[in-house]
Enzyme design. Structure first.
Site, PDB file in Angstrom:
ATOM      1  N   GLY A  33       4.274   6.688 -22.355  1.00 32.82           N
ATOM      2  CA  GLY A  33       3.307   6.238 -23.366  1.00 32.82           C
ATOM      3  C   GLY A  33       3.855   5.041 -24.130  1.00 32.82           C
ATOM      4  N   HIS A  34       5.130   5.127 -24.539  1.00 36.70           N
ATOM      5  CA  HIS A  34       5.749   3.982 -25.227  1.00 36.70           C
ATOM      6  C   HIS A  34       5.837   2.777 -24.290  1.00 36.70           C
ATOM      7  CE1 HIS A  34       7.674   7.420 -27.519  1.00 36.70           C
ATOM      8  NE2 HIS A  34       7.156   6.699 -28.500  1.00 36.70           N
ATOM      9  N   GLY A 143      -0.250   3.271 -30.313  1.00 30.99           N
ATOM     10  CA  GLY A 143      -0.940   4.100 -29.322  1.00 30.99           C
ATOM     11  C   GLY A 143      -2.069   4.886 -29.970  1.00 30.99           C
ATOM     12  N   GLN A 149      -3.006   7.841 -37.625  1.00 28.95           N
ATOM     13  CA  GLN A 149      -1.996   6.806 -37.932  1.00 28.95           C
ATOM     14  C   GLN A 149      -2.575   5.411 -37.684  1.00 28.95           C
ATOM     15  OE1 GLN A 149       2.360   7.004 -37.048  1.00 28.95           O
ATOM     16  NE2 GLN A 149       1.838   5.848 -35.226  1.00 28.95           N
ATOM     17  N   SER A 181       3.922  12.923 -25.201  1.00 27.13           N
ATOM     18  CA  SER A 181       4.444  13.001 -26.559  1.00 27.13           C
ATOM     19  C   SER A 181       5.934  13.288 -26.479  1.00 27.13           C
ATOM     20  CB  SER A 181       3.745  14.142 -27.320  1.00 27.13           C
ATOM     21  OG  SER A 181       4.510  14.502 -28.460  1.00 27.13           O
TER      22      SER A 181
HETATM   23  O1  PAF Z   1       4.367   6.723 -34.306  1.00 26.57           O
HETATM   24  C1  PAF Z   1       5.574   6.712 -34.601  1.00 26.57           C
HETATM   25  O2  PAF Z   1       6.457   6.887 -33.762  1.00 26.57           O
HETATM   26  C2  PAF Z   1       5.981   6.510 -36.064  1.00 26.57           C
HETATM   27  O3  PAF Z   1       5.053   7.091 -36.921  1.00 26.57           O
HETATM   28  C3  PAF Z   1       6.196   5.041 -36.419  1.00 26.57           C
HETATM   29  C4  PAF Z   1       4.920   4.236 -36.314  1.00 26.57           C
HETATM   30  C5  PAF Z   1       7.261   4.434 -35.512  1.00 26.57           C
HETATM   31  C6  PAF Z   1       6.696   4.918 -37.860  1.00 26.57           C
HETATM   32  O4  PAF Z   1       7.892   5.595 -38.052  1.00 26.57           O
END
Ligand code: PAF
Length: 275
Positions: A33-34, A143, A149, A181
């Protein structure tokens, strides 16, 4: 070799010659995902910066800050070599201890994830604002998996006139539907199977999209069948406000779900139209 910077000063110096910058903020424990966010970022700017920082400010008491996976070498191994990594120690971002100045996530920030995790979104927005000030990217990539968020970051960027474009990438899923995740690694085999109820419940909602009532009924049926899944919430929200839609609403919705599977809390969401 990936360049890794631990200090704000050294990163800023390096970025003086970086051209346009696309930024992917992460807490590490990188998965596909990243990597989808990084791939998107690569197409958007000359240089990609990935931050790896487990932000204590967004974890409440009794949450999984201590057990949150941290393995910088493993993260570096999966990132493309050309990416610039910013991996500061905690006292580089919070030299005076926890920040006294916080970004407020407002009413939406205390609903859903914010209701279960008080202070989480203020801490998240605060670190994102800090990171945007440090990296000063042209575009920041998030994402859709963390729908609330994304909503709050977009609103902060608008409200505070932060000069950055927010780009959002679709949730990456395993072939069986489980949203990727960093917390999936905590699931035992049986829990991993049970966790599929989240994406199935969202699919059921999307398939019964005549009204909010019908969609939620369909998703509850799926979740009730899975006795080991403890539902925290499942709701349909208006993507423009992140508030629950009424029973007569028609138009785009984001179905959001959070549940505890064993000791692991998972979230997922799906966007569709209510008829
Ligand atoms: O989604 C995340 O991994 C965190 O909430 C983030 C955006 C890196 C902020 O710490």
């Amino acid at each position: 070799m990936t360049e890794v910077f631990e200090t704000i000063a050294s990163l800023r110096l390096r970025l003086e010659t970086a051209g346009t910058v696309a930024f992917v903020p992460t807490m590490g424990a990188l998965h596909d995902g990243h990597l989808a966010l990084v791939r998107r970022a690569e197409g958007l700017a000359d240089t990609v910066v990935v931050s790896i920082f487990v932000n204590p400010l967004q974890f409440g008491a009794g949450e999984d800050l201590e057990r949150y996976p941290r393995d910088l070498d493993a993260d570096l191994a999966v990132l493309p070599d050309e990416v610039i990594v910013f991996a500061p120690p905690v006292d580089e971002l919070y030299p005076d201890g926890e920040s006294e100045t916080l970004i407020s996530s407002g009413t939406v920030g205390s609903t859903f994830e914010g209701a279960s995790r008080p202070g989480h979104f203020d801490g998240m927005l605060t670190v994102v604002a800090k990171l945007l000030n440090i990296v000063r990217p042209d575009v920041v990539v998030f994402g859709q998996k963390d729908a609330q968020q994304v909503f709050l970051v977009k609103r902060m960027v608008r409200d505070l006139n932060i000069p950055v474009v927010v780009d959002v990438v679709e949730t990456v899923r395993n072939a069986d539907g489980l949203a990727l995740s960093s917390r999936n690694r905590f699931l035992g085999d049986d829990e991993r199977v049970a966790a599929l109820a989240l994406s199935r419940a969202l699919a059921a909602a999307a398939a019964s999209s005549a009204s909010r009532h019908e969609a939620l009924l369909a998703s509850h049926e799926v979740l009730n069948d899975e006795s080991t899944v403890g539902v925290d919430y499942i709701e349909l929200v208006d993507p423009a406000t992140f508030e629950p839609v009424g029973d007569r609403y028609s138009g785009p919705v984001t179905a959001i779900v959070a549940a505890r599977v064993g000791t692991t809390r998972l979230i997922d969401n799906r966007q569709f139209d209510l008829a």
